[in-house]
Design an enzyme around this catalytic site. Sequence first.
Site, mmCIF file in Angstrom:
data_model
loop_
_atom_site.group_PDB
_atom_site.id
_atom_site.type_symbol
_atom_site.label_atom_id
_atom_site.label_comp_id
_atom_site.label_asym_id
_atom_site.label_seq_id
_atom_site.Cartn_x
_atom_site.Cartn_y
_atom_site.Cartn_z
ATOM 1 C CG ASP A 3 -2.029 -1.113 1.040
ATOM 2 O OD1 ASP A 3 -1.834 -1.988 0.179
ATOM 3 O OD2 ASP A 3 -3.022 -1.115 1.766
ATOM 4 C CD GLU A 40 -4.890 -3.985 9.031
ATOM 5 O OE1 GLU A 40 -4.821 -3.890 7.794
ATOM 6 O OE2 GLU A 40 -5.574 -3.216 9.733
#
Length: 797
Positions: free
Chosen positions: A582, A767
């Site tokens: 990302d 996460e």
Amino acid sequence: MGRHRKRNVTGDGVPHPRKEEKPSVPGRKEKKKKTSTMDIGKFLINVSIGLCVFSLVWFFYALYMRSSLARRVVTLHPSPRVLDTNSTSAGVSPERFWGSYRPQVYFGMKTRSPRSVVTGLMWMRQFSDGDVSLRHTCEQSDRLPGYGWLMHDGLSFGVQEIHDRDFTLTTEFAKRMGGSHGGDWTWRVTAKQHSSAPYPPVVSLMFYVATDTQGSLRAHVEDRTRLSSVTGTSEELGNFKITFRRPTAGEAASGKYASYNYLQTLSPGLDKLTDIVRSSLNPRFVFSPPSGEKRVYIAVDTYNPPPQPQQQKDSRIESDFIVHQVTVQTPFQIEVLFESGSFRDRPNQLAGLVLTEELAVRKAVFDDKFERTFRLQAKRVTPGQVKFGKAALSNMLGGIGYFFGQSIVQSAYNEHPLLYPEGALFTAVPSRSFFPRGFLWDEGFHQLLLSKWDPQGTREAVAHWLDLINVEGWIPREQILGDEARSKVPSEFMVQRNENANPPTLFLVLDKLVGQLESHPDAPSSRDTLAFLRKLYPRLQTWFEWYNTTQAGPLPNSYRWRGRDTDTNLFLNPKTLTSGLDDYPRASHPSTDERHVDLYCWMALASGTMASVARLLGEPRQEYERTHLTLTDNRLLSELHWSEHLRVFCDYGNHTHTVQLQQEKVFVPPGQPRHQFPVARLVRAVRKAPRLQFVNALGYRNTEHDAPYWRGAIWININYLAIRALHHYSTKEGPYRDMAIVLYQELRTNIINNVYKQYQDTGYIWEQYNDSTGRGQGSHPFTGWSALVVLIMAEEY
């Protein structure tokens, strides 16, 4: 002397010329000129006609080619599918037909079929202050203290705990094979108040069943308001019955006072179930236990769809939807039984003590298999960490979903997005609350863990992904299949573009399967793997070639991710979502000159795996071996990516590190109110022009509103790869072996201890983890690749 010839003289005295003399004739010259001009004209006309014909042919050819190229993005691969279309049916795979394949809800089950009958649970706390908190789909906004599977074998049973504010729900299920439609199953839901609760909470459980465009349901009501059972029929299930047993105080047969309500209506889609129930709630019912005050409670009543403009009306087929609500004070226990009409030799009902004994057997089998697979006790892992490891594995198994639908895709040859062919996907999901759908690069990490537990399940998951490949060799990297999945995704992330890749992590799994096959060639599972690879191979070839061509870099044997963000105004460093990392900093100014070192490494892995698979199958492998030898040559790696100045392997591109976010200037004319003009944003300012160089960017804030994502945070999948590499070098002779041993032990210990501590403190696996404090952050629960901590504990790499 010769005779003189007489001259012919005309009557007017003008002598005629001799016959052999050819005087110039002006008229003939003009005629010849005219003929010549006509020939040129004809030639030009013919050329024009030819050009017109050629142009028309070229136009229609170009039109055909563009149309053909435009259709390629939605044309599936021509090789035979790895899985037959009925491979997930009850007849072929009865033990996997029913499952908790709805990871996006707190508790629910469905079949592995495109239009499954679905079952689920909603609940809400009665007599609480504030708004009604209806729980159904996993939402981080619910702020539950914790939820997740404690045990789940991926096939036949599961045990989950859900911690709400002042009570805990334990959801258990067990399956029993029989008949020709996937057998029976039973749910047990147990509610207990927290010790800190001031008084026993009253809770409403809402068990529901819904069809999805095929099948029908019939409600059976007793005592006017209590739904005792639902009978139904569908194409995949035949006839079936769902029975709602009365609540008890636990194993004791004594009953509990309860109030009952039910709702029978139609739903336009599974994504509307929560809205329908919420809209039907009515505070007109009275809860009046034998001992205690009467109180008004909220329950399902009639449902009236809200009026919609004609152009906005939902055109989907409406399906049956039935809800059974039971309102009871904690503690209590309720069982729900599903019985298949084709199970004719049923020995007894899977309920009460029979269910208790069955669950005890399944739990013992699970514990035994877990220790045989991962050997954590043998490694002297603490009992608390062993229990945590079981929960991490179980949450990944309980996070497997079966999805069916169409992706929305686009290529450079399409003016508008197109619908991909309908397809199914059997896959684990990264996060039940935030990412309840399939992600291509996540799945490779998921299956590294699951392949240790259930090799057949891994083969099916990989096959489902590769069966979605198109004729170009492209797989849509994010699978958003079906109405429920789409309801959780912002529109800007819906369209998948065929020039964009994702790290080919499935090669990690295939590499592991090849290693197991080579180590144990005579094992029964090896025969299954070999047959699986043979069917998979044509698709793997096309997939590898797609990466090797569409993601090629500017220099031979270099690679470049496509799909970088083109917005260079609001980002310090435009994102590269396709890389999976990302916002990890690449070159500050995206260009075709970039070379990405991570993609280079993925291709080195992929080419080596392709060579190994080809060798096992007896297929030509020389080209894959040549590519692998080239990409694993450290001299080439250094030439393309080594920065002598930075002493690290880097990306290369058009880059400057002198960029910063500054508040833009908004001109406000004198006398004009400031609030009528746009709010000043933080925009990128470049103080020094970029140049082609190795990228030296590190983590920092990338935009005005987004905190760093991949920049600086601790990610378990990346740490798994690092720990695996350190483990490898700690076993090899070399100058850095001792250093690798120390780093391996230190990093492994830190990862295990931190993830375990955060699970104890917060109730979740996260996460990512903060690089300074170790605190869990990002979405939760995140028992996708963060569950790789189990392999780290087991030292299975």
